[in-house]
Design a protein around this motif. Structure first.
Motif, PDB file in Angstrom:
ATOM      1  N   GLU A  79      -5.438  -0.801   2.512  1.00 13.54           N
ATOM      2  CA  GLU A  79      -6.436   0.227   2.810  1.00 13.54           C
ATOM      3  C   GLU A  79      -7.508   0.289   1.727  1.00 13.54           C
ATOM      4  N   GLU A  80      -7.071   0.313   0.474  1.00 14.49           N
ATOM      5  CA  GLU A  80      -8.022   0.371  -0.633  1.00 14.49           C
ATOM      6  C   GLU A  80      -8.811  -0.932  -0.744  1.00 14.49           C
ATOM      7  N   LYS A  83     -11.726  -1.023   1.630  1.00 13.08           N
ATOM      8  CA  LYS A  83     -12.864  -0.230   1.162  1.00 13.08           C
ATOM      9  C   LYS A  83     -13.664  -0.998   0.105  1.00 13.08           C
ATOM     10  N   GLU A  86     -15.537  -3.931   1.592  1.00 13.02           N
ATOM     11  CA  GLU A  86     -16.740  -3.499   2.307  1.00 13.02           C
ATOM     12  C   GLU A  86     -17.869  -3.197   1.321  1.00 13.02           C
TER      13      GLU A  86
END
Length: 350
Positions: A79-80, A83, A86
């Protein structure tokens, strides 16, 4: 790949880096290196136009995803990582925009990420036998393109803060690379020294001249000086054209320039031969393959030769030229021949 063996890409980078640092040999101890962003993901739809800069950036920054093996652990959870990945993609999207080619704010964001990734690699390899020589966190590895061609990759690497080296067998490519990546950095941060054009103000000593701006300013100044010198010496051979009412009658688009003297932006040159007619043997006849200037639909234009006694002049006509204008005065390819204006006789020379 067997983790006991050093990656080929890492070996190449090390070999060249060692060469620059004058290291006599390379210790084959395994190099710890996380996967690069380019090995995991890239926003391909966004980088198609300016791929060089984006590819180099993606090769230099570490992918934030979790990795382990080879004696090290690196990265964050999925998940991290998504981010952070991106965020790197956002930098790439800005990098590839043409208007950001020299945008220092965007370039510095990219350089910051490259420096961060390099420091991470240096930290992972701090126990390497040649860490002091190969993994200096304050000195980025150099970029080398052995088949540089026009120099796009070395130039983009230089923009991203890397010391660039380029080579090529083609001497033209070598000259281009010298002009793009070797010479400009030597003048970075220095004030220009060229003669200031008349009417322009002297720049302040405190003015900043980042990158190649000083060199570009000197090229502009010396170019202006050369133009002035050329105009003094041969300017009389390139007279300006005064827009008369007669010209406006034929060319309504020139109405706004009526009465003004305009600079001619294009001159057409032609070789000449003497007329074969004894009565006009002193006349130089131009050899022109065509009198058509433009055959594009809606923008047709041509040159009309106007005979005045033993002299002639040319006039530009807007509109579709007559069929004979395509032939000009030259006839044939294997032989040099021309149509005589007055006699329509052929001039043949071997």
């Amino acid at each position: 790949m067997d983790q006991k063996h050093i990656k080929i890409s890492d070996l190449v980078c090390m070999a060249y880096f060692c060469q620059l640092q004058k290291v006599n040999r390379i210790d084959m101890t395994e190099v710890k290196s996380p996967k690069k962003l380019i090995e995991v993901a890239l926003p391909l739809d966004d980088i198609n136009r300016e791929a060089a800069r984006a590819v180099i950036f993606a090769q230099m920054v570490n992918d934030p995803g979790y990795q382990q093996g080879g004696g090290f652990k690196y990265g964050v959870n999925k998940e991290e990582a998504a981010k952070r990945r991106e965020a790197l993609f956002d930098i790439i999207r800005e990098l590839v925009k043409w208007e950001n080619t020299n945008n220092e704010e965007v370039l510095e964001r990219a350089r910051k990420e490259i420096r961060k990734s390099w420091r991470e690699i240096c930290a992972l390899n701090q126990d390497h036998p040649q860490a002091a020589e190969l993994f200096n966190p304050d000195e980025l590895p150099a970029f080398h393109d052995p088949f540089a061609g026009g120099g796009a990759l070395p130039l983009e690497a230089q923009r991203l803060g890397l010391e660039s080296y380029a080579s090529d067998l083609n001497p033209v490519a070598v000259m281009i690379n010298k002009a793009m990546i070797e010479i400009p950095p030597q003048f970075a941060g220095r004030a220009p020294v060229g003669p200031i054009p008349e009417g322009e103000k002297q720049p302040k000593l405190s003015d900043d001249w980042p990158g190649a701006t000083r060199l570009a300013e000197d090229v502009r100044r010396y170019g202006h000086w050369m133009r002035e010198q050329a105009e003094k010496r041969i300017g009389h051979l390139y007279p300006k054209v005064k827009i008369t009412p007669e010209m406006v009658a034929e060319r309504p688009d020139l109405k706004q320039y009526e009465g003004q003297e305009l600079t001619v932006i294009a001159w057409l040159w032609a070789r000449t031969v003497k007329s074969p007619n004894p009565a006009f043997s002193h006349v130089d006849v131009p050899l022109a393959s065509s009198f058509v200037l433009s055959s594009k639909k809606g923008k047709e234009a041509g040159v009309e030769p106007i005979i005045e006694g033993d002299r002639y002049r040319f006039k530009v006509r807007v509109g579709k030229p007559p069929a004979e204008a395509k032939n000009g005065t030259k006839l044939g390819v294997a032989q040099i021949s021309a149509a005589c204006f007055r006699e329509a006789r052929l001039i043949r020379s071997m």
